[in-house]
Each structure stands twice: as C-alpha cells, then as structure tokens.
Design a protein around this motif. Structure first.
Motif, short mmCIF file in Angstrom:
data_model
loop_
_atom_site.label_atom_id
_atom_site.label_comp_id
_atom_site.label_asym_id
_atom_site.label_seq_id
_atom_site.Cartn_x
_atom_site.Cartn_y
_atom_site.Cartn_z
N THR A 121 0.71 -1.10 -0.19
CA THR A 121 0.14 -0.15 -0.02
C THR A 121 0.99 1.17 0.16
OG1 THR A 121 -1.81 -1.03 1.59
CG2 THR A 121 -1.73 1.22 1.17
N ALA A 122 2.02 1.39 0.91
CA ALA A 122 2.96 2.74 1.02
C ALA A 122 3.91 2.40 -0.41
CB ALA A 122 3.88 1.98 1.74
N GLY A 123 3.37 1.57 -1.04
CA GLY A 123 4.94 1.60 -2.50
C GLY A 123 5.87 2.01 -2.39
N ILE A 124 6.51 1.83 -1.41
CA ILE A 124 8.27 2.41 -1.43
C ILE A 124 8.87 1.19 -1.66
CG2 ILE A 124 7.42 2.93 0.66
CD1 ILE A 124 8.14 0.71 2.26
N THR A 125 9.75 1.58 -2.37
CA THR A 125 11.13 0.48 -2.86
C THR A 125 11.75 -0.71 -1.87
OG1 THR A 125 12.80 2.00 -2.22
CG2 THR A 125 11.61 2.47 -4.39
N VAL A 126 12.61 -1.80 -2.76
CA VAL A 126 12.24 -2.93 -1.96
C VAL A 126 13.58 -1.94 -0.91
CG1 VAL A 126 14.00 -4.96 -2.23
CG2 VAL A 126 12.56 -4.34 -3.97
N ALA A 127 14.58 -1.17 -1.67
CA ALA A 127 15.51 -1.20 -0.51
C ALA A 127 14.85 -0.35 0.66
CB ALA A 127 16.72 0.38 -1.42
N GLU A 128 14.04 0.60 0.06
CA GLU A 128 13.01 1.35 1.45
C GLU A 128 12.79 0.53 3.02
OE1 GLU A 128 12.06 5.62 -0.79
OE2 GLU A 128 10.73 3.75 -0.63
N ARG A 129 12.49 -0.87 2.38
CA ARG A 129 11.86 -1.67 2.93
C ARG A 129 12.59 -2.06 3.44
NH1 ARG A 129 11.83 -6.56 1.78
NH2 ARG A 129 11.57 -6.97 0.59
N GLN A 130 13.78 -2.54 3.39
CA GLN A 130 15.42 -2.93 3.98
C GLN A 130 15.51 -2.36 4.88
OE1 GLN A 130 17.46 -4.79 0.38
NE2 GLN A 130 16.31 -5.93 0.15
N SER A 131 15.85 -0.80 4.46
CA SER A 131 16.61 -0.11 5.77
C SER A 131 15.11 0.05 7.01
CB SER A 131 16.23 1.39 4.63
OG SER A 131 17.00 2.31 5.84
N ILE A 132 13.82 0.49 6.17
CA ILE A 132 12.97 0.05 7.59
C ILE A 132 12.79 -1.52 8.63
CG2 ILE A 132 10.31 0.14 7.98
CD1 ILE A 132 10.07 1.75 5.83
N GLU A 133 13.78 -2.98 7.70
CA GLU A 133 13.24 -3.93 8.57
C GLU A 133 14.65 -3.92 9.43
OE1 GLU A 133 13.21 -6.64 5.62
OE2 GLU A 133 10.94 -6.90 5.09
N ALA A 134 15.81 -2.98 9.07
CA ALA A 134 17.10 -3.10 9.54
C ALA A 134 17.17 -1.71 10.51
CB ALA A 134 17.88 -3.15 8.65
N GLY A 135 16.03 -0.91 10.69
CA GLY A 135 16.02 -0.45 11.42
C GLY A 135 16.41 0.91 11.34
#
Length: 573
Positions: A121-135
């Motif tokens: 839903t947020a439409g973020i990139t894979v890199a942005e998602r991974q950054s969020i997951e990594a805190g």
C-alpha cells in the motif's frame, strides 16, 4: 332511706366481686399467654475441658504436576494412591501442537499478511523496505522536520498567492480609475457577473469541503503526534528493559508501552482512512475554487481591456502591461501552491506508510520469536514424575483439555508426614501443648491411626483464632476425615452456667437471667440480658465471666423466642 343505703351497699359489693373475678381471670389469661421458660441457677465448681476439632488429612508437603501449555490428555497412566518413582510415566498427551502454539501461529500469519499489505500500500522501494526492516529508517525528529518543511512550503506558497492576488486587485483598481472608455461593455460585464456567480458557488463548495476536511485533518495530525509520542515511550521502555532483562517491572512497562504504541497505530490508521475519504473532495473543491477565481480575474481583465479601447493613453497602456505581468505571476503562484499541497500530501503519506510498516514489522518479528519460543519449550507427548512418592489426587481424565499451569496431579513425596488441622479460640489453644496426644473420636473401623499435636499457629483466616496442627500416623490417606479431642484438665470456676443458656448476637455472647418484680397481684418475671465471656466449656457446662453475683437463675430453654426485658412465665408455675 334505709332501703336506699342497702341498695347502694349491695351494688358496691357486687361491683367489687365482679372486679375481683375479672382481675383473677385476666391475670390467669395473661400468665398463660406469656412465653414459658426453664431456668437453672448459676453455680460454681470444676469443669473438665477438652479441645475438639474436625478436619481432613492433608499431606504436609506435596508436589503439583503441571505443564506450561494447553494440551489434551490421551491417557492417564497411574491411579490414585499409587506409588511412583522418579521418571515413571504419569500422562500421555495427544500428539498435536499446544493451543498457545496454534494461536501464536495464527497470529503470526495474520501479522505477516498485515505487514505485506502495508508495504504494498505504501508503494515504497525494496531498498526502502529493507532499510526499515534493518531499523535504519528516518528518526522521529527527521520525520517531524520533513512534515514541518512540507507544511512551511504550503504556507509560503499560499502567502505568494495572496500577495499576487493583492497586486492584481490593486492594478485593476487603478485601471478602473483612469478608464474613460465609451465602448459597449455589456457582454464583458455579463461575463464578469457570470464568473462572479460561479466563483461564489465554487467558494461555497470549498467552504463546505473545508468544514468536512479540517476536523478530519486535525484528528489525523493529533493521531500522528500521539503515535510518535507512543513510539518514543516504547523505545525508552525497550531500552530500559534491554539494560536489565531480569526486572519483571521493566518487562511489564515495555509490554504496556508496546500495547499503547499498537493502539495509537490503529488509531492513526483509522484517521488516515478517514482523511483519504475527504482529501479527494477537498482537493477537487480547492482546485475548482482556484479555477473560478482565475476565470473571474480573466473576465475582469477582459472588461478592463474593453474599457480601455477608448483610452489610448500611455498610462493606460502601462497599467495594462502591469496587469498582464501580475496576472501571470498569480497563475504561477497558484501553480506553485498546488504543487506544494501535493508534495505535502506525499510527505505525510510516505511517513505514515513508514510508521505503519515499522509497526507491522515489529509485530510480525515479535510473533516469530514467540512461535520459536513455544516450539522450543514444547514438552512432547509424555509427562513423567519428577519425584518419588504417592499419588494423592488426580484432577484430570483421558480426553480432558488441560490449561497451562493447571494442576493435573498431586504427589505426596516419600517420607513426608500427613497432618490434620483445625481452628480453635485463643483460650482453647492455651490448653494445648505441642506433643499432646489426641484422641480420635470417630475411628469407626478401628484402623491403626494416631495423632499428636505437632504445631500451634495463628489461623490465617481469622487472626483472633489459632490452628491446631496434628501429625497423623498409621493407616491414613489424604482426604480421610477425623474428629480429634485433645487435653483433659480440671479447674475450679466461680461462675458456671449451662452451655445451653449461652446465646450470641452481633454484640457478642450473653445470657438471659430471671429478674423478679413484686406487684399487688403477685410476682412478675422478666428476662434481663447479661453480657458474658466464655472461659471454657465441657459437654454441658461453661465457665463465664460477667456482671453476675453467683445466685442468679439463667434461662436455659423457652417455648418461643424471647427478647431482653420481655415478661415471661416460669415453667414451675
């Protein structure tokens, strides 16, 4: 004259006889209507006291067999009173996951779906998602700064629009002042009127849309701020817990902060959904209002041009050039405002999406850890005995579903004593000593059973009483019921009354004594209350203290309930 005196005399005699008869019968009727009581005189002498009590045999120490998960019993492998050794099989469980593990897996699946939905839903990139997951996502301060900057850009763009509009309005006023055109402006004036009407309607629509949009936007901003505060509180609580994981209060504080954060996130989601509903109509109304305002400006511009056709002066030409420049600047300012407003929405949507994703990811990873822990501590299908001893109670049967920490079985450890305990008054406890032998009054089957007082303690349920604890030996089992009699001491007492005469109400124990009052028609008897304290008792008598002289008669039985100071009739009369 003599006859008259005789008549008066006879009448007087008859009247007295009638009164005498009536008095006799009324007295007799009254006596028989009174409550009849039996009495005994207060005495002195000896009372041989014993302390009696009843209870059930218990294990002095016991072990409760429990499990830490909810499972279903397949078989019970021992019986009550069985002797078991360490490692003996007690229960077999069905070979399925525990209810807690099933529930955790279900919650994990739901959390994974919620996380994936938030990411898409947020439409973020894979890199942005991974950054969020990594805190490594932006900090709360960075998020607040981004929102503040976007808000400021909208504010600045609106100020530029207001300034450009003021400039246009000022030049138009100057043009109207110098215009002396005699050209026919009927069509242009009508166009202005039509544009003013449409602009008024568009402004009304914008006002209506703003009234719906403004409170929803305010609620969203408040929810976002509340969530940001909750995130800060959770991070602080988490940091405190990670410094000292042994402190349960730190764990409770972190869990509470996490619940508050999740609640705030749910509230933020709801507010975001509500904002999305009114954002479109508001943006449309705002765009329509801008368009109508520009159309009105153009209509006024055309009217001004038409008026100037007859005023071909240098000043008019100069003003017209200024108006063209100012109108172009207003158009640019409105375009910049629309762009800033769109950027503001993108920023808030992006930050809201990041917050939602981070929260959903945290929930998912927490549940992954919980599932892993539950899988690690799963106990398999066999429950064995941790100690050697005797099974005194089995609380479950085959097919029973056992909740976590429910007691399934109780085991009496080897070489541990059995006890029986009962509550007595403080005065009774003073008559008993540790080591006294207790007589068993209801050993109907003649079992080899003995009882000895092993301890005397305060009654935890009634601090004014004491608990007599007796060690039971011989042929006894947990749950056997016995009545014990302890002690046999004789003492002299000054005031002894029948135990049946002692009564009790909310004010304490008391007796009713007979109090006599003389009347012309004989003695009358009344029940008078005397408060007493019971020192000791045997089967029939009790030694008491109270306001007694030692010669009173106490009421032992009555034909009906009586009250203090009520007139009564003695059974002997």
């Amino acid at each position: 004259m003599t006859d008259r005196k005789d008549k008066i005399k006879n009448i007087t005699i008859i009247f007295l006889l009638v009164m005498l008869i009536l008095t006799f019968f009324s007295n007799t009727i009254m006596n028989y209507s009174l409550v009849e009581v039996s009495t005994q005189q207060v005495t002195s002498g000896q009372i041989t006291s014993k302390v009696r009590g009843s209870g059930s045999v218990e294990a002095s120490e016991s072990y409760s067999v429990t499990i830490e998960e909810t499972r279903k019993i397949a078989t019970v492998n021992v019986k009550k009173d069985a002797e078991v050794a360490t490692g003996d099989l007690l229960f077999t469980l069905e070979d399925t996951d525990s209810d807690e593990l099933d529930a955790a897996k279900k919650s994990l699946n739901e959390a994974q779906a919620a996380y994936e939905s938030a990411v898409l839903t947020a439409g973020i990139t894979v890199a942005e998602r991974q950054s969020i997951e990594a805190g490594k996502g932006s900090s709360l301060t960075q998020k607040q700064n981004e929102i503040a900057a976007a808000n400021q850009r909208v504010k600045d763009a609106q100020a530029a629009v207001d300034a450009a509009q003021a400039s246009v309005d000022k030049i138009k006023a100057q043009i109207d002042a110098v215009s002396n055109s005699t050209a026919d402006t009927t069509t242009e004036e009508k166009a202005v009127l039509d544009a003013e009407k449409k602009n008024s309607e568009a402004q009304d629509s914008l006002t209506s849309a703003e009234s719906a949009y403004t409170p929803v936007k305010s609620a969203y901003d408040a929810a976002l701020s509340e969530y940001n505060d909750a995130v800060i509180a959770f991070n602080a609580a988490k940091a405190t817990y990670e410094k000292d994981t042994s402190d349960l209060n730190n764990k409770k504080a972190m869990d509470a902060a996490e619940i508050a954060m999740k609640s705030a996130n749910e509230k933020l989601k709801n507010c975001k959904a509500n904002l999305d509903k009114v954002q479109g109509p508001y943006d449309s109304a705002k765009s329509a209002a801008t368009d109508s305002k520009n159309a009105l400006s153009n209509a006024n511009y055309n009217l001004s041009v038409k008026k100037l056709t007859g005023t071909n002066t240098a000043e008019a030409n100069n003003l017209q050039a200024q108006l063209n420049t100012a109108t172009a600047a207003l158009t640019d300012a409105n375009t910049a405002l629309t762009s800033a407003t769109n950027d503001q929405k993108k920023v808030t949507d992006k930050i809201s999406g990041e917050v939602t994703i981070a929260s959903a990811y945290k929930t998912m990873t927490d549940l992954q850890e919980e599932v892993a822990k539950l899988q690690a501590k799963s106990i398999g299908t066999e429950i064995t005995s941790p100690i050697s001893g005797t099974v005194t109670d089995i609380a479950v049967t085959a097919g029973t579903t056992v909740n976590a920490n429910d007691v399934m079985m109780t085991i009496q450890p080897e070489n541990k004593a059995y006890v029986l305990q009962f509550s007595v008054t403080e005065n009774q406890a003073k008559k008993v000593r540790v080591g006294d032998t207790a007589e068993i009054l209801n050993n109907w089957y003649g079992n080899d059973v003995s009882a000895v007082v092993s301890a005397i303690r305060k009654d935890p349920q009634n601090r004014s009483n004491s608990m007599i604890i007796c060690e039971m030996k011989g042929d006894v089992s947990v749950g056997d019921s016995y009545t014990l009699s302890i002690g046999e001491q004789s003492s002299n007492y000054d005031t002894i009354v029948p135990t049946s005469a002692i009564r009790e109400d909310s004010n304490g124990k008391f007796i009713l004594i007979i109090e006599s009052k003389s009347t012309p028609l004989g003695n009358r008897y009344y029940a008078r209350r005397v408060d007493v304290d019971v020192i000791t008792s045997d089967d029939t008598k009790s030694a008491v203290t109270g306001a007694l002289e030692g010669y009173e008669y106490v009421i032992t039985t009555t034909t009906k309930p009586i009250k203090e100071n009520e007139q009564v009739r003695l059974a002997s009369e």
